[in-house]
Design an enzyme around this catalytic site. Structure first.
Site, PDB file in Angstrom:
ATOM      1  N   LEU A 323       0.826  -1.203   0.000  1.00  0.00           N
ATOM      2  CA  LEU A 323       0.000   0.000   0.000  1.00  0.00           C
ATOM      3  C   LEU A 323       0.858   1.249   0.000  1.00  0.00           C
ATOM      4  O   LEU A 323       0.609   2.199  -0.747  1.00  0.00           O
ATOM      5  CB  LEU A 323      -0.931  -0.001   1.221  1.00  0.00           C
ATOM      6  N   LEU A 324       1.871   1.268   0.826  1.00  0.00           N
ATOM      7  CA  LEU A 324       2.752   2.434   0.895  1.00  0.00           C
ATOM      8  C   LEU A 324       3.493   2.642  -0.416  1.00  0.00           C
ATOM      9  O   LEU A 324       3.717   3.780  -0.836  1.00  0.00           O
ATOM     10  CB  LEU A 324       3.746   2.277   2.051  1.00  0.00           C
ATOM     11  N   VAL A 327       1.234   4.444  -2.886  1.00  0.00           N
ATOM     12  CA  VAL A 327       0.913   5.848  -2.605  1.00  0.00           C
ATOM     13  C   VAL A 327       2.157   6.660  -2.280  1.00  0.00           C
ATOM     14  O   VAL A 327       2.066   7.755  -1.741  1.00  0.00           O
ATOM     15  CB  VAL A 327      -0.112   5.962  -1.440  1.00  0.00           C
ATOM     16  N   SER A 328       3.334   6.138  -2.626  1.00  0.00           N
ATOM     17  CA  SER A 328       4.583   6.806  -2.250  1.00  0.00           C
ATOM     18  C   SER A 328       4.668   8.217  -2.823  1.00  0.00           C
ATOM     19  O   SER A 328       5.258   9.107  -2.218  1.00  0.00           O
ATOM     20  CB  SER A 328       5.781   5.974  -2.709  1.00  0.00           C
ATOM     21  N   LYS A 372     -12.981   8.715   5.696  1.00  0.00           N
ATOM     22  CA  LYS A 372     -13.561   7.684   4.841  1.00  0.00           C
ATOM     23  C   LYS A 372     -12.778   6.388   5.038  1.00  0.00           C
ATOM     24  O   LYS A 372     -11.580   6.329   4.756  1.00  0.00           O
ATOM     25  CB  LYS A 372     -13.510   8.130   3.378  1.00  0.00           C
ATOM     26  N   ASP A 463     -19.485   9.318 -10.792  1.00  0.00           N
ATOM     27  CA  ASP A 463     -20.534   9.099  -9.788  1.00  0.00           C
ATOM     28  C   ASP A 463     -21.098  10.437  -9.296  1.00  0.00           C
ATOM     29  O   ASP A 463     -21.269  10.645  -8.100  1.00  0.00           O
ATOM     30  CB  ASP A 463     -19.979   8.282  -8.617  1.00  0.00           C
TER      31      ASP A 463
END
Length: 631
Positions: A323-324, A327-328, A372, A463
């Site tokens: 995950l890191l 999103v680094s 969120k 959306d």
């Protein structure tokens, strides 16, 4: 250190030698034409619709959806000319199955001295993509990497950023006036294969060898784009459902000399590839030896035993690493929160703090935020949000990754007055005035104009609905929830997402993703603002279904229908019915079933801002500033 340096220099030299050798083999044998095909900008037959002959290949391009995504067309736009039954559009394709893919060909100036004929296709760069690999792979040599470099002068071919948009020039030609007078409707782009001869191609397309030579000349080489003149598309032979191999293409006679030349080219290319393979094998073995020694020293750690890095990647810690890594790029822009801070701020995400769904209100350092909670990787949403910064978009403050649960939390600014949906359809005693509603409509339009026109590549929200429009303390609107957003448009998807009542017909039918689906949904929001009704009623009828009929007929009847449509709370106000009718006209234009006739957000912002000074006329051409009529 000196030995290590020598090893690296040896590796680098060997690597360059292999790349140089393989590239030279490929370029020499397969890409003699690298600059594209010249054209005249004064030629009256440009632009034109034409077709490319495309061969599917495994593993990623054996279905119409993925090929449609690549060429920015729908599945049906490929299946119809390719003689594929509509019931089989979702069926897997066979490798090298024959397909006709439609493209829009135009004459384009690359620079002051180069003008070439091509169809510009936008492609979002993914990890590992190169101009060379995409040109000969995904696009099947329908372009060359040299032409891609020429068309994208601001991009560095060897250092492409993931997510950047590049234009791939697909080679094509439009028939000139002489060819058209002789009955030629299309010049089909076909990539000449080592096993081909002109007679075979002529037979495949119901053309003639002389006609092909007249258009292309006599010096046709392997992997050149051949433009095949046809009066109409030939009927392609397709495999029966469940077949394991594509049908054989018609064979041409050809002359024996040309066949021998092709055979020699194949043998030469095979020998070259074998040499490349041997060199690559040597390189891989050498790299494995180096990596093994390096990994052994690295794994021992400072004090011996199992390395710290290995321990960290075990179990759920490894999910945090992934995950890191995703999103680094966002780490420097946003605040990274601790899980404990978020748990404390929400009393362990107690239901008392729920705003809606999985969004919680939280107080951190005496500041209110909306958190969120997401049970999946939020890297795509983060990548989009880090590109946008506008007053009519909800601002992201930071994020948090919980490695124990593999959960991501996005921390947004808190928007005090909740959603537009709750104001229109909830139990609030206070109703929104017409001025409030018009201001909200303009705010949302400004936010959409920003993501459609001022981000590169363009962002499609996907959306837009009243519950994703939030109102701040001054009742100004902000667009929220980019969880379904897509960076880049004019693509096709098989995975239809969205909310019933707001989904555009072309997206629901063919999965076409473009900015026009946001404009359609915005039209539904305008109807909600005018009528106070929900997008879908209790019987399941959508609000937009009969909206276009309201503005039909004479002016007096039109105004009466608008008044009957309006939210009853607005009738108690002193307002301009012309202003309401104007906004209604914008909504109807946004809801046009043909997406090409829907207005752009630039036109919509302009017309809404002028709604008190102008009235509007909606025609089959849609809505644009030229349709404004002064009162």
């Amino acid at each position: 250190m000196q030995i290590k340096k020598m090893k690296m220099e040896y590796f680098y030299s060997l690597f360059l030698f292999i790349i140089f050798t393989c590239n030279n083999l490929h370029i020499t044998n397969s890409q003699p034409n690298t600059t594209g095909y010249t054209c005249s900008t004064n030629q009256t037959t440009y632009p034109c619709q034409t077709y490319v002959y495309y061969r599917p290949f495994s593993p990623n391009y054996l279905n119409l959806a993925s090929i449609g995504d690549l060429f920015s067309v729908s599945r049906l736009m490929i299946s119809r000319p390719s003689n594929i039954n509509i019931s089989s559009v979702d069926a897997p394709l066979q490798p090298n199955q024959s397909l006709f893919v439609p493209i829009q060909c135009s004459c384009n100036r690359v620079n002051t001295s180069v003008v070439i004929s091509y169809a510009p296709l936008n492609h979002t760069i993914q990890g590992g993509d190169t101009f060379y690999q995409l040109s000969i792979g995904q696009f099947g040599n329908l372009t060359t990497f040299q032409s891609v470099e020429a068309v994208n002068p601001t991009l560095i071919a060897t250092d492409l950023d993931v997510g950047v948009n590049a234009v791939f020039p697909i080679f094509c030609k439009c028939p000139n006036e002489t060819l058209r007078q002789n009955g030629v409707s299309f010049l089909i782009s076909y990539v000449f294969q080592p096993s081909d001869n002109i007679s075979r191609i002529a037979s495949l397309f119901n053309s003639t060898t002389q006609a092909i030579f007249d258009v292309n000349g006599n010096n046709i080489q392997d992997f050149d784009t051949v433009f095949v003149p046809v009066s109409q598309l030939p009927l392609l032979s397709q495999p029966a459902p469940g077949a394991t191999s594509p049908p054989p293409a018609p064979s041409g006679s050809g002359n024996s000399t040309q066949g021998d030349d092709r055979k020699g080219a194949v043998i030469g290319l095979s020998v070259g590839l074998a040499i490349c393979g041997l060199l690559l094998l040597i390189l891989i073995i050498w790299l494995l030896c180096v990596y093994k020694q390096y990994g052994k020293r690295k794994g021992e750690g400072k004090y011996g035993g199992e390395g710290k890095h290995q321990k960290f990647e075990k179990g759920k810690k490894g999910e945090e690493v992934n995950l890191l890594a995703d999103v680094s790029d966002c780490l420097d822009k946003y605040k990274v929160y601790r899980v404990d801070d978020l748990i404390e701020a929400t009393d362990d995400f107690d239901e008392r703090y729920v705003i809606e769904g999985s969004v919680y209100r939280a107080s951190i350092d005496d500041e209110l935020y909306a958190i969120k909670k997401m049970n999946w990787n939020a890297s795509e949403e983060l990548k989009i949000l880090q590109k946008v910064n506008h007053g009519n978009l909800v601002k992201l403050d930071g994020f948090c990754i919980d490695h124990e649960e593999a959960t991501c939390y996005l921390v947004y600014e808190y928007v005090e007055n909740g959603s537009l949906h709750s104001w229109l359809h909830g139990n609030q005693r206070e109703k929104l005035s017409w001025k409030n509603r018009l201001t909200i409509a303009i705010d949302v339009a400004n936010g959409l104009q920003y993501i459609h026109e001022h981000t590169r590549p363009k962002v499609v929200h996907k959306d837009i609905k009243s519950s994703n429009i939030l109102l701040d303390s001054n009742m100004r609107a902000k667009i929220a929830n980019f969880g379904l957003a897509k960076s880049g448009c004019n693509a096709i998807t098989m995975h239809i997402v969205g909310t019933q009542g707001y989904i555009a017909p072309e997206y629901l039918a063919d999965g076409v993703v473009s900015t026009k689906i946001d404009i359609f949904a915005f039209g539904v929001v305008l109807l909600e603002l005018i009528s106070g009704r929900e997008a879908v009623d209790k019987e399941g009828k959508v609000l937009w279904e009969d909206a276009d009929k309201i503005l039909e007929g004479k002016e007096d009847k039109k105004m009466k229908r608008v008044k009957d449509w309006m939210d009853s709370s607005l009738l108690r106000e002193s307002l301009s019915m012309e202003s309401v009718a104007s906004v209604m006209a914008v909504a109807v234009a946004c809801l046009h079933r043909d997406p090409s006739r829907r207005p752009s957000m630039v036109d919509i912002v302009y017309t809404l801002c002028k709604s008190d000074d102008f009235s509007f006329d909606v025609s089959d051409e849609g809505l644009s500033p030229r349709h404004l009529v002064a009162r």
